[in-house]
Scaffold this motif. Structure first.
Motif, PDB file in Angstrom:
ATOM      1  N   ILE A  93      62.617 -61.127 -46.160  1.00 21.68           N
ATOM      2  CA  ILE A  93      61.212 -61.509 -46.012  1.00 21.68           C
ATOM      3  C   ILE A  93      60.354 -60.277 -45.740  1.00 21.68           C
ATOM      4  O   ILE A  93      59.215 -60.169 -46.227  1.00 21.68           O
ATOM      5  N   THR A 124      62.819 -66.145 -38.045  1.00 18.30           N
ATOM      6  CA  THR A 124      64.097 -66.648 -38.556  1.00 18.30           C
ATOM      7  C   THR A 124      65.061 -66.779 -37.391  1.00 18.30           C
ATOM      8  O   THR A 124      65.077 -65.932 -36.492  1.00 18.30           O
ATOM      9  N   VAL A 130      57.783 -60.139 -38.838  1.00 17.92           N
ATOM     10  CA  VAL A 130      58.990 -60.961 -38.971  1.00 17.92           C
ATOM     11  C   VAL A 130      59.834 -60.764 -37.720  1.00 17.92           C
ATOM     12  O   VAL A 130      60.059 -59.630 -37.300  1.00 17.92           O
ATOM     13  N   LEU A 144      57.003 -69.914 -42.900  1.00 16.39           N
ATOM     14  CA  LEU A 144      57.537 -69.932 -44.260  1.00 16.39           C
ATOM     15  C   LEU A 144      57.876 -71.315 -44.799  1.00 16.39           C
ATOM     16  O   LEU A 144      57.826 -71.542 -46.013  1.00 16.39           O
ATOM     17  N   THR A 153      56.542 -64.579 -39.383  1.00 14.36           N
ATOM     18  CA  THR A 153      57.687 -65.416 -39.732  1.00 14.36           C
ATOM     19  C   THR A 153      58.764 -65.262 -38.658  1.00 14.36           C
ATOM     20  O   THR A 153      59.033 -64.154 -38.205  1.00 14.36           O
ATOM     21  N   THR A 162      50.684 -61.492 -45.375  1.00 19.35           N
ATOM     22  CA  THR A 162      52.103 -61.753 -45.140  1.00 19.35           C
ATOM     23  C   THR A 162      52.388 -63.251 -45.255  1.00 19.35           C
ATOM     24  O   THR A 162      51.465 -64.071 -45.261  1.00 19.35           O
ATOM     25  N   LEU A 163      53.654 -63.615 -45.305  1.00 19.13           N
ATOM     26  CA  LEU A 163      54.035 -64.997 -45.574  1.00 19.13           C
ATOM     27  C   LEU A 163      53.852 -65.918 -44.376  1.00 19.13           C
ATOM     28  O   LEU A 163      53.670 -67.128 -44.541  1.00 19.13           O
ATOM     29  N   LYS A 202      61.641 -63.690 -54.635  1.00 19.85           N
ATOM     30  CA  LYS A 202      60.504 -62.792 -54.391  1.00 19.85           C
ATOM     31  C   LYS A 202      59.361 -63.071 -55.350  1.00 19.85           C
ATOM     32  O   LYS A 202      58.188 -63.143 -54.939  1.00 19.85           O
ATOM     33  N   ASN A 226      57.114 -59.254 -47.839  1.00 22.74           N
ATOM     34  CA  ASN A 226      55.836 -59.012 -47.165  1.00 22.74           C
ATOM     35  C   ASN A 226      55.253 -57.668 -47.563  1.00 22.74           C
ATOM     36  O   ASN A 226      54.036 -57.529 -47.785  1.00 22.74           O
TER      37      ASN A 226
END
Length: 580
Positions: free
Chosen positions: A497, A358, A323, A515, A356, A511-512, A573, A501
């Motif tokens: 996140i 952000t 992330v 997203l 991910t 992991t995501l 979540k 994860n």
């Protein structure tokens, strides 16, 4: 600031008109030019004169990549309904989206010049060189100038840029752009800090970790595994002081945390001046407090071409943090479209590797920082890098820190900043269908809509989500300060996140990654729907800030202030844990 325009020009060696090497005189060339004159510089930089031919400067050549194939692949791998969901790539496997022949053509061209240094990313997407100004002028048919900070006390470095440059078509056809050429530095911290006077650590109405975890219902702030790594992106010389992190943790009941790795430079001694560290300290203190006991990287990038340098760095990392939080930005219009698109290309590749990103959505509503104290700066100026469709843009809310309902953060309502949001001019609305439906509904039914001619309703709408962004405590140089901004919201959401994860990894899942495809498929019940607020004002003190005629208004469902809303964490979540 500059954007690139491309024109094909046949250049012939007319005596006194060009300064190209004789070998290149008769070649058809592609010319790239800044769309505005450098003579006036920018708000931060002034033109000082022609650069010394012996000065050493960097250049980064962005080699073209198969972006259409990348986009199609990520659309499948990020879609929870697709059988290939979360089947991520390794760094080596991403080579299928590059063109080795393009890197070879560039290397052949560069071999004709005297290079002080050359470095190529493992898959050949970026080639960085160091050359003298004289060599750069010959290589690019350029005329480099030096720009100095307008503020004599500024720590910003001198930079070298050229009003225009050109390359042989045989080389230019293999490239997207060359960095350190026509655009002056644009990246800056997103946050505005409402007080620079030290405050009591236990002051009322501040967004402490206990307030955040209680309101969003985060029951456990400890990561289930350190494999759920994260990173904060830092630039413009921002640093953090480890002892400030210790003090923050002690003051706010957080078990002692630490940064696991520093990439680039960090100068803790500079934190005696809060302005040198306040953004980085905020990022570090928040992301480590929300996602505790995991591996956090402090990733510091030089400020002159920071987003390009970051893209190059992550393209070369065989195991990047899962992330990344970015709390810096600038108007999309101040960055060449080629650079902006290249950033999104790297975001797509990181998504294919399970990462991910952000990004803070900006702190001056629809208008951008140019409207702070300046009504003539009103308009619609989307914030980059929040606008690329393959990052998750995070807006700001206010209210819960003072025991009030959660609304869109605005200087009009005493929030200090106004959550950024709007529509990209560079990127069309993304193909992930659920965002298209959400944005279309807002454009059709949104309240108090500005005239459609004022903004690009066909563009990528942002932000995607929102988090509290008002009155955060930040420890800098041993003192506690108070700040507001989407630059606080991004690391908090990134921490959330990271927590999810970790549980997915513990459950044997991936992991995501990218997203947004999943985010827009989630049921509305996993979000607090923020239905109050406007983003027509720039950041500033309530009553003296600039408020523009037009902005957007929060409403039920997605809106360009708070996206889908803020997470009800346990429900959020659970929904993401349920994905394959």
């Amino acid at each position: 600031m500059a954007r690139l325009s491309l024109a094909l020009v046949a250049t012939m060696a007319v005596l006194g008109l060009v300064a190209a090497s004789s070998m290149l005189d008769m070649e058809l060339r592609a010319e790239f030019a800044a769309t505005t004159s450098f003579a006036k510089g920018t708000s931060s930089y002034k033109l000082a004169g022609r650069s010394s031919p012996d000065d050493i400067i960097p250049l980064i050549f962005a080699v073209r990549q198969n972006t259409a194939a990348l986009k199609a692949e990520l659309a499948q791998i990020s879609d929870p309904t697709h059988p290939r969901y979360a089947q991520y790539y390794t760094l080596e496997e991403l080579a299928k989206f590059t063109f080795p022949e393009s890197t070879e053509a560039l290397h052949a061209y560069l071999s004709q010049f005297d290079l002080q240094y050359i470095d190529t990313t493992p898959n050949g997407e970026y080639v960085k060189v160091a050359v003298t100004v004289a060599t750069a002028n010959a290589m690019l048919n350029a005329d480099y100038m030096t720009f100095l900070p307008r503020d004599a006390a500024s720590t910003l470095p001198a930079v070298h840029r050229t009003q225009r440059y050109s390359l042989p078509i045989s080389v230019a056809d293999h490239l997207d752009y060359v960095a350190y050429t026509t655009n002056l530095p644009a990246a800056r911290a997103s946050g505005v800090f409402t007080t620079l006077e030290p405050m009591a650590a236990d002051a009322d109405g501040i967004a402490t970790i206990s307030v955040i975890s209680k309101y969003y219902n985060i029951k456990n702030l400890t990561c289930a595994t350190r494999s759920s790594s994260n990173a904060v992106f830092e630039t413009i010389g921002q640093s953090y002081e480890p002892s400030d992190l210790t003090t923050f943790d002690k003051n706010y009941g957080v078990p002692a945390q630490k940064i696991s790795k520093v990439v680039g430079t960090n100068n803790p001694g500079s934190c005696v001046n809060p302005n040198n560290c306040v953004e980085a300290e905020l990022d570090v203190q928040l992301i480590t407090a929300i996602a505790q006991d995991t591996a956090t990287t402090f990733w510091s990038i030089p400020g002159s071409e920071s987003f390009v340098e970051w893209a190059k760095a992550v393209a070369a990392d065989p195991n990047p943090p899962k992330v990344h939080s970015v709390s810096y930005g600038s108007p999309e219009s101040e960055n060449p479209a080629t650079n902006v698109k290249s950033f999104d290309t790297e975001a797509m590749k990181l998504g294919l590797r399970g990462v991910t990103i952000t990004v803070a959505s900006g702190d001056d509503g629809v208008a951008g920082e140019g409207a702070r104290g300046n009504p003539s700066g009103c308009g619609f100026n989307p914030s980059y890098p929040a606008t690329p469709p393959h990052v998750t843009a995070v807006g700001a809310t206010q209210g819960p820190e003072s025991g009030m309902p959660e609304i869109a953060c605005s200087s009009k309502t005493g929030g200090g900043i106004t959550t950024g949001g709007g529509f990209s001019v560079v990127f069309p609305r993304p193909s992930y269908t659920d965002q298209d439906a959400a944005v279309s509904a807002y454009l059709k039914n949104g309240p108090n809509m500005p005239p459609a001619s004022k903004y690009n309703g066909a563009g990528r709408g942002y932000p995607d989500v929102a988090i509290m962004g008002h009155n955060y405590p930040i420890v800098v140089g041993g003192n506690t300060y108070q700040g507001s901004g989407t630059s606080a919201a991004s690391p908090v959401f990134a921490g959330m996140i990271t927590l999810i994860n970790a549980e997915r990894i513990q459950a044997g899942k991936k992991t995501l990654g990218f997203l947004n495809t999943a985010l827009y498929q989630l049921d509305e019940s996993v979000f607090h729907d923020i239905t109050s607020g406007e983003n027509n004002c720039a950041a500033g003190q309530q009553g003296s800030q600039t408020c523009c005629q037009y902005g957007f208004t929060a409403t039920t469902g997605w809106d360009p202030l708070t996206g889908r809303g803020s997470p009800r964490f346990e429900k959020f979540k659970a929904a993401l844990m349920a994905l394959p």
